[in-house]
Design an enzyme around this catalytic site. Structure first.
Site, PDB file in Angstrom:
ATOM      1  CD1 TRP A 154     204.913 105.265  75.062  1.00  0.00           C
ATOM      2  CD2 TRP A 154     203.183 105.832  76.376  1.00  0.00           C
ATOM      3  NE1 TRP A 154     204.918 106.643  75.200  1.00  0.00           N
ATOM      4  CE2 TRP A 154     203.870 107.014  76.004  1.00  0.00           C
ATOM      5  CE3 TRP A 154     202.071 105.942  77.202  1.00  0.00           C
ATOM      6  CZ2 TRP A 154     203.460 108.284  76.424  1.00  0.00           C
ATOM      7  CZ3 TRP A 154     201.664 107.200  77.619  1.00  0.00           C
ATOM      8  CH2 TRP A 154     202.362 108.348  77.236  1.00  0.00           C
ATOM      9  CG  ASN A 155     199.042 106.858  73.451  1.00  0.00           C
ATOM     10  OD1 ASN A 155     199.301 105.963  72.654  1.00  0.00           O
ATOM     11  ND2 ASN A 155     198.600 108.048  73.054  1.00  0.00           N
ATOM     12  CB  CYS A 288     197.997 111.666  69.386  1.00  0.00           C
ATOM     13  SG  CYS A 288     197.058 110.226  68.917  1.00  0.00           S
ATOM     14  CD  GLU A 462     195.808 103.521  62.066  1.00  0.00           C
ATOM     15  OE1 GLU A 462     195.931 104.305  63.026  1.00  0.00           O
ATOM     16  OE2 GLU A 462     196.427 102.447  62.000  1.00  0.00           O
TER      17      GLU A 462
END
Ligand code: ADP
Length: 484
Positions: A154-155, A288, A462
């Protein structure tokens, strides 16, 4: 309120907007006000299976398209997202709470992955390797792994999804995405634009749910899903890895962090304070890669602490849609409780609050930007990922001690080092057991760079030219009979 195009609330499966098969819906609320924004289709195992069916059916035709064609579609999707950035940002702020300017930044950041991978799609090159025998050659080709599943947090409800979707689709994979239950609207909004951009039915599917374990079990258990890409907590990541073992799935795991932010005595203090503010307080500390522990040379600790506390106390806290707001609400009550617990435990163990420390008057989910001094490495606020606007400061005396403290965690996502000594920048940068190190920079995310962690922060990268590796299988073909 966002323009109405953006408020998609059904699941997006096989190019169609569908309610959940069992008809259930779940509410999505605005963390700034508690108001219900929408009732969204609550997908169950049945819908997850339907989405996998669709992705499986769509796979071979998508994979067979020329890379130029996939690239052009991704670029069109990117352009539509950039055109609608304001509306998408409004949706994002409404469901996530982050300030509008940050939300807009996230939309453009998410779109940058589409642009990046639209280009990388064209360079999915193989190899021709000379063989030991003159009679043959070794050929290496890269092929899409197949149907992929993405579970996102959700962040960054837009960017974490786009990062995965762009790489998957560029490689020729199809995708079933499960957005987080707190923030499904941003993922559904971009699905609408995928459709408009010409992404074929079944290539990109979104299954919102308040029952993540049920959908996750289908994604991990289905043999047709050949890869899972997850961004979220280490606990859930471990569970998904265990579940994926039964079908030996490829996996990328971007898990929790506990980022150390090291400031040496030779650092430019203005730059270091600026970097600490950006790294710690962006998204109210809910990323994170947010600085989780600020390790500062003892000789400059008092001045650094004072400056940071002054800056933190001056941050404007409030609903993300208000002008000039820098800190929005936390995502939900559980998040606020966790931050309260960490601060209370630190205080009881002797930490001193030089800024903040409590819920903020703006509303039940708002927390004051907080700076904690006299923190020790054994405190929970140092050992756990805070995910809130709290900056614990710890002093160190030597470079070795700083690196040892920084590495004293099972996590290894991002770390930051502030120093003007080039030798130290390399020594410390190379000594840190982290996937990413910012040297004199507090924000390091970029589509051009490989994002990912080591240790219990996960694996896989990524973004960058490495970002397609996780979505392709390498095939070796021995070309014989060449007749020497
Ligand atoms: P956080 O603690 O930050 O909310 P989570 O790891 O719980 O992080 O959430 C990240 C994503 O993982 C969300 O999309 C959430 O719905 C999903 N999730 C949570 N539990 C499970 C599960 N058991 N199986 C699959 N997905 C899950």
């Amino acid at each position: 309120m966002a323009d109405s195009f953006a408020w998609a609330t059904e699941a997006f499966i096989a190019g169609q907007w569908r309610p959940a098969a069992d008809g259930k819906r779940f509410p999505v609320s605005d963390p700034a006000t508690g108001a219900i924004l929408a009732e969204v289709a609550d997908c169950s195992a049945l819908d997850a299976e339907a989405a996998i069916d669709a992705a499986h059916t769509a796979f071979s035709a998508w994979a067979a398209r020329p890379a130029q064609n996939r690239s052009a579609i991704l670029r069109r999707w990117r352009d539509l997202i950039v055109d609608k950035a304001d509306a998408l940002a409004a949706v994002l702020t409404a469901e996530n709470g982050k300030p509008l300017a940050e939300a807009r930044g996230e939309i453009l950041y998410g779109a940058s992955y589409l642009e990046w991978f639209a280009e990388e799609a064209l360079r999915l090159n193989g190899d021709v390797i000379p063989s030991a025998s003159p009679n043959n050659r070794i050929l290496v080709i890269k092929q899409p792994v197949g149907v992929c599943a993405a579970i996102t947090p959700w962040n960054f409800p837009n960017a974490m999804l786009m990062r995965k979707a762009a790489a998957a689709l560029a490689s020729g994979c199809t995708l079933v995405a499960k957005p987080a239950e707190d923030t499904p609207l941003s993922g559904l909004a971009v699905a609408r634009l995928a459709d408009e951009a010409g992404v074929p039915a079944g290539v990109f599917n979104v299954v919102p749910t308040s029952r993540p374990a049920q959908v996750g079990a289908v994604m991990t258990g289905d043999d047709r899903v050949r890869k899972i890409s997850f961004t979220g907590s280490t606990g859930v990541g471990k569970k998904l890895l265990e579940q994926s073992a039964s079908t030996v799935k490829r996996a990328s795991m971007e898990l929790g962090g506990n980022a150390p932010f090291l400031v040496f005595a030779d650092a430019d203090l203005d730059t270091a304070v600026e970097g600490a503010m950006a790294s710690k307080f962006r998204n109210a500390g809910q990323t994170c890669v947010c600085a989780n522990r600020l390790l500062v040379d003892r000789s400059i600790l008092p001045e650094f602490a004072q400056r940071l506390a002054d800056r933190a106390a001056a941050l404007k806290v409030g609903p993300g849609i208000e002008d000039g707001v820098e800190i929005g609400p936390l995502i939900n009550e559980a998040a606020v409780r966790k931050v309260e617990r960490l601060v209370a435990e630190a205080r009881d163990a002797g930490a001193r609050m030089s800024a903040g420390g409590r819920r903020h008057a703006a509303g039940p989910l708002f927390f004051e930007p907080t700076v904690l001094e006299s923190v020790t490495p054994d405190m929970a606020v140092v050992r756990e990922e805070i995910f809130g606007p709290v900056a614990p400061l710890i002093g160190f005396d030597t470079e070795d001690e700083a690196v040892r403290l920084a590495n004293d965690t099972p996590f290894g996502l991002a770390a930051y080092v502030y120093t003007r000594d080039l030798g130290r920048a390399f020594r410390v940068g190379e000594g840190l057991e982290y996937g990413m190190v910012g040297v004199n920079e507090g924000i390091l995310s970029s589509a051009a760079a490989p994002f990912g962690g080591v240790k219990q922060s996960g694996f896989g990268r990524e973004g960058s030219h490495l970002g397609l590796d996780d979505y392709v299988n390498v095939k070796y073909m021995l070309m014989g009979g060449l007749g020497a």
